[in-house]
Design an enzyme around this catalytic site. Structure first.
Site, PDB file in Angstrom:
ATOM      1  N   ARG A 126      24.527  32.133  44.990  1.00  0.00           N
ATOM      2  CA  ARG A 126      25.861  31.728  45.453  1.00  0.00           C
ATOM      3  C   ARG A 126      26.983  32.365  44.632  1.00  0.00           C
ATOM      4  O   ARG A 126      28.085  31.849  44.581  1.00  0.00           O
ATOM      5  CB  ARG A 126      26.009  30.203  45.466  1.00  0.00           C
ATOM      6  CG  ARG A 126      25.067  29.501  46.436  1.00  0.00           C
ATOM      7  CD  ARG A 126      25.476  28.049  46.629  1.00  0.00           C
ATOM      8  NE  ARG A 126      24.630  27.405  47.624  1.00  0.00           N
ATOM      9  CZ  ARG A 126      23.524  26.714  47.332  1.00  0.00           C
ATOM     10  NH1 ARG A 126      23.144  26.589  46.061  1.00  0.00           N
ATOM     11  NH2 ARG A 126      22.821  26.156  48.292  1.00  0.00           N
ATOM     12  N   LYS A 148      36.695  43.270  48.491  1.00  0.00           N
ATOM     13  CA  LYS A 148      36.079  43.315  49.820  1.00  0.00           C
ATOM     14  C   LYS A 148      34.665  43.869  49.687  1.00  0.00           C
ATOM     15  O   LYS A 148      34.466  44.958  49.139  1.00  0.00           O
ATOM     16  CB  LYS A 148      36.881  44.201  50.762  1.00  0.00           C
ATOM     17  CG  LYS A 148      38.097  43.549  51.373  1.00  0.00           C
ATOM     18  CD  LYS A 148      38.665  44.476  52.440  1.00  0.00           C
ATOM     19  CE  LYS A 148      39.847  43.861  53.146  1.00  0.00           C
ATOM     20  NZ  LYS A 148      40.378  44.767  54.188  1.00  0.00           N
ATOM     21  N   GLU A 190      42.317  58.419  51.241  1.00  0.00           N
ATOM     22  CA  GLU A 190      42.748  57.098  50.783  1.00  0.00           C
ATOM     23  C   GLU A 190      43.880  57.210  49.762  1.00  0.00           C
ATOM     24  O   GLU A 190      44.719  56.323  49.658  1.00  0.00           O
ATOM     25  CB  GLU A 190      41.566  56.326  50.194  1.00  0.00           C
ATOM     26  CG  GLU A 190      40.460  55.998  51.190  1.00  0.00           C
ATOM     27  CD  GLU A 190      40.787  54.822  52.105  1.00  0.00           C
ATOM     28  OE1 GLU A 190      41.904  54.279  52.004  1.00  0.00           O
ATOM     29  OE2 GLU A 190      39.921  54.450  52.911  1.00  0.00           O
ATOM     30  N   LYS A 231      47.251  49.333  45.201  1.00  0.00           N
ATOM     31  CA  LYS A 231      46.311  48.388  45.800  1.00  0.00           C
ATOM     32  C   LYS A 231      46.294  47.077  45.026  1.00  0.00           C
ATOM     33  O   LYS A 231      46.258  45.990  45.623  1.00  0.00           O
ATOM     34  CB  LYS A 231      44.904  48.980  45.865  1.00  0.00           C
ATOM     35  CG  LYS A 231      43.935  48.016  46.533  1.00  0.00           C
ATOM     36  CD  LYS A 231      42.704  48.673  47.090  1.00  0.00           C
ATOM     37  CE  LYS A 231      41.925  47.682  47.939  1.00  0.00           C
ATOM     38  NZ  LYS A 231      40.689  48.284  48.496  1.00  0.00           N
ATOM     39  N   GLU A 241      43.813  38.990  52.822  1.00  0.00           N
ATOM     40  CA  GLU A 241      44.327  39.720  53.981  1.00  0.00           C
ATOM     41  C   GLU A 241      44.850  38.801  55.071  1.00  0.00           C
ATOM     42  O   GLU A 241      44.530  38.934  56.255  1.00  0.00           O
ATOM     43  CB  GLU A 241      43.245  40.647  54.556  1.00  0.00           C
ATOM     44  CG  GLU A 241      43.814  41.784  55.387  1.00  0.00           C
ATOM     45  CD  GLU A 241      42.769  42.797  55.804  1.00  0.00           C
ATOM     46  OE1 GLU A 241      42.558  42.951  57.016  1.00  0.00           O
ATOM     47  OE2 GLU A 241      42.172  43.429  54.922  1.00  0.00           O
ATOM     48  N   ARG A 245      48.338  42.624  53.093  1.00  0.00           N
ATOM     49  CA  ARG A 245      47.178  43.423  52.689  1.00  0.00           C
ATOM     50  C   ARG A 245      46.641  44.233  53.864  1.00  0.00           C
ATOM     51  O   ARG A 245      45.992  45.270  53.670  1.00  0.00           O
ATOM     52  CB  ARG A 245      46.069  42.535  52.108  1.00  0.00           C
ATOM     53  CG  ARG A 245      44.880  43.353  51.592  1.00  0.00           C
ATOM     54  CD  ARG A 245      43.878  42.566  50.790  1.00  0.00           C
ATOM     55  NE  ARG A 245      42.756  43.413  50.397  1.00  0.00           N
ATOM     56  CZ  ARG A 245      41.785  43.051  49.573  1.00  0.00           C
ATOM     57  NH1 ARG A 245      41.804  41.857  49.024  1.00  0.00           N
ATOM     58  NH2 ARG A 245      40.808  43.884  49.273  1.00  0.00           N
ATOM     59  N   ASN A 249      44.947  48.971  55.716  1.00  0.00           N
ATOM     60  CA  ASN A 249      44.093  49.463  56.794  1.00  0.00           C
ATOM     61  C   ASN A 249      44.759  50.554  57.627  1.00  0.00           C
ATOM     62  O   ASN A 249      44.286  50.862  58.729  1.00  0.00           O
ATOM     63  CB  ASN A 249      43.687  48.298  57.704  1.00  0.00           C
ATOM     64  CG  ASN A 249      42.729  47.349  57.022  1.00  0.00           C
ATOM     65  OD1 ASN A 249      41.673  47.750  56.548  1.00  0.00           O
ATOM     66  ND2 ASN A 249      43.112  46.085  56.949  1.00  0.00           N
ATOM     67  N   HIS A 252      42.673  52.853  59.745  1.00  0.00           N
ATOM     68  CA  HIS A 252      41.309  52.356  59.806  1.00  0.00           C
ATOM     69  C   HIS A 252      40.908  51.824  61.181  1.00  0.00           C
ATOM     70  O   HIS A 252      39.722  51.865  61.523  1.00  0.00           O
ATOM     71  CB  HIS A 252      41.091  51.276  58.745  1.00  0.00           C
ATOM     72  CG  HIS A 252      41.012  51.807  57.352  1.00  0.00           C
ATOM     73  ND1 HIS A 252      42.041  52.521  56.775  1.00  0.00           N
ATOM     74  CD2 HIS A 252      40.032  51.749  56.410  1.00  0.00           C
ATOM     75  CE1 HIS A 252      41.691  52.865  55.546  1.00  0.00           C
ATOM     76  NE2 HIS A 252      40.485  52.405  55.301  1.00  0.00           N
ATOM     77  N   HIS A 256      37.616  53.511  62.062  1.00  0.00           N
ATOM     78  CA  HIS A 256      36.380  52.739  62.205  1.00  0.00           C
ATOM     79  C   HIS A 256      35.784  52.895  63.595  1.00  0.00           C
ATOM     80  O   HIS A 256      34.557  52.938  63.757  1.00  0.00           O
ATOM     81  CB  HIS A 256      36.652  51.260  61.921  1.00  0.00           C
ATOM     82  CG  HIS A 256      36.829  50.945  60.473  1.00  0.00           C
ATOM     83  ND1 HIS A 256      37.233  49.709  60.027  1.00  0.00           N
ATOM     84  CD2 HIS A 256      36.646  51.688  59.357  1.00  0.00           C
ATOM     85  CE1 HIS A 256      37.299  49.715  58.704  1.00  0.00           C
ATOM     86  NE2 HIS A 256      36.957  50.909  58.279  1.00  0.00           N
ATOM     87  N   HIS A 271      33.512  58.368  56.056  1.00  0.00           N
ATOM     88  CA  HIS A 271      34.585  57.379  56.177  1.00  0.00           C
ATOM     89  C   HIS A 271      35.967  57.973  55.945  1.00  0.00           C
ATOM     90  O   HIS A 271      36.887  57.758  56.745  1.00  0.00           O
ATOM     91  CB  HIS A 271      34.333  56.230  55.205  1.00  0.00           C
ATOM     92  CG  HIS A 271      35.421  55.203  55.204  1.00  0.00           C
ATOM     93  ND1 HIS A 271      35.725  54.426  56.304  1.00  0.00           N
ATOM     94  CD2 HIS A 271      36.294  54.834  54.242  1.00  0.00           C
ATOM     95  CE1 HIS A 271      36.729  53.625  56.020  1.00  0.00           C
ATOM     96  NE2 HIS A 271      37.105  53.846  54.781  1.00  0.00           N
TER      97      HIS A 271
END
Length: 375
Positions: A126, A148, A190, A231, A241, A245, A249, A252, A256, A271
């Protein structure tokens, strides 16, 4: 004085969970000392088949010198490792190594390893602490920072995961010298993104110094540190997010969808290349909607081309599907809410914003134009 002591330091200010990003050549040599200072006794190293031959032995020596027990698990290099079967194997290896809650999972590699190892750290017992040791430019400026973590679904990228902040990031800039040029270019997308979001002077500096990230030296450290500070500031304001935030993206949503369309085949598209095409598309879409001048979109495309990045879907080897298929992938994007698309659009370079409730017909029509289909 140690390499890490001389490194550029960026703090991610999250109260009791704040952590440092150390940026500079040689910081990996002090991995053992830095992890021991966190109070860990055992380190579970997750790395891949490309990175292990370069750095694993040195990391193990560093951990042993610091009196830390360790075990390692290797995954195949590439985006295909971000799947349930590899997650299960990594989690099982960490449990077998008796990595406890007070110990550390060390993510040694690029963005794939960081995402996979970070997610494993989030779910083992956990939640186990994670140290990110990114060895790619993309990971150093983006995926290793902000917590993330996740894996891909056949229905879309990064749809399965958790927010799990690292305890430390060790960004050894010397490791970038071992990367193929293609990987460096992909990571550069990026870096450019941070200028395009809200820092036009940084983007202008990149235009004047297009090789800044490609050669070891002060300019590389400056570019990476500037990216990490940007960032870190966003993450500190909006960790999960729910607000701005989402700006991170930029490019993206389109990128994606392109990655999903090629089934994450890294030989065709990696990517950062998808992000580069996606950012150029986001600016062209913004211009098509009358939000920014066409010259702004042309400026973005010109710079990305100058460093060797693709800017059009037609540049993807083997071609891609039709607009309707791409649109279907976009509707699986994490930012879709109540069936409505969210895009990061722009009023100009350095003036990006979150556009919610974009009309589906506008997006589909734009995609058809991009792919040369009749509207």
């Amino acid at each position: 004085m140690s390499a890490a002591a001389l490194a550029e330091r960026v703090e991610v200010a999250l109260g009791e969970r704040a952590y440092d990003i150390l940026i500079g050549p040689g910081v990996l040599a002090e991995t053992g000392e830095r992890i021991a200072a966190l109070g860990a006794r055992t380190v579970g190293i997750v790395t891949d088949s490309n990175v292990a031959p370069l750095y694993l032995a040195g990391i193990e020596r560093s951990l042993e010198a610091a009196g830390l027990a360790h075990a390692s698990v290797l995954v195949p290099a590439g985006e295909a490792s971000k799947r349930f079967s590899e997650l299960e194997r990594v989690v099982d290896a960490l449990i077998a190594a008796r990595v406890e809650r007070g110990d550390v999972v060390l993510a040694l590699g690029g963005g794939v390893v960081g995402d996979l190892a970070g997610f494993a750290g989030a779910v083992v017992r956990r939640g186990v602490r994670v140290v990110q040791a990114p060895t790619s430019l993309l990971a150093q400026v983006d995926s290793s920072v902000g917590g993330k973590t996740g894996i891909n679904s056949p229905r879309g990228k990064n749809l399965i995961g958790a927010f799990h902040q690292p305890s430390l990031v060790l960004a050894d800039t010397a490791s970038l010298d071992t990367l193929p040029e293609r990987e460096l270019r992909a990571g550069y997308a990026e870096v450019a993104k941070y200028g395009l979001i809200d820092d036009e002077p940084f983007f202008a500096w990149l235009e004047a110094n297009p090789r800044a990230c490609f050669v070891e030296g002060p300019d590389r450290i400056r570019a990476i540190a500037t990216s990490c500070r940007a960032k870190a500031a966003v993450v500190a304001r909006d960790e999960r997010e729910t607000g701005d935030r989402a700006l991170l993206n930029l490019g993206h949503t389109f990128g994606h969808a392109l990655e999903a369309d090629v089934a994450y085949d890294g030989a065709r598209l990696i990517h950062g290349e998808g992000v580069a095409i996606g950012m150029a598309m986001a600016f062209r879409f913004s211009a098509a909607l009358g939000l920014c001048a066409a010259a702004e979109a042309e400026r973005v495309e010109r710079h990305l081309k100058a460093v060797g990045l693709p800017t059009r879907a037609a540049e993807i080897p083997g071609g891609i599907g039709d607009a309707a298929t791409l649109f279907g992938h976009m509707m699986q994007d994490k930012k879709v809410s109540r069936g409505k698309l969210t895009f990061i659009l722009a009023r100009g370079v350095g003036r990006s914003f979150v556009a919610r409730d974009v009309m589906a017909d506008d997006a589909l029509g734009f995609l058809r134009g991009e792919l040369g289909e009749a509207r």
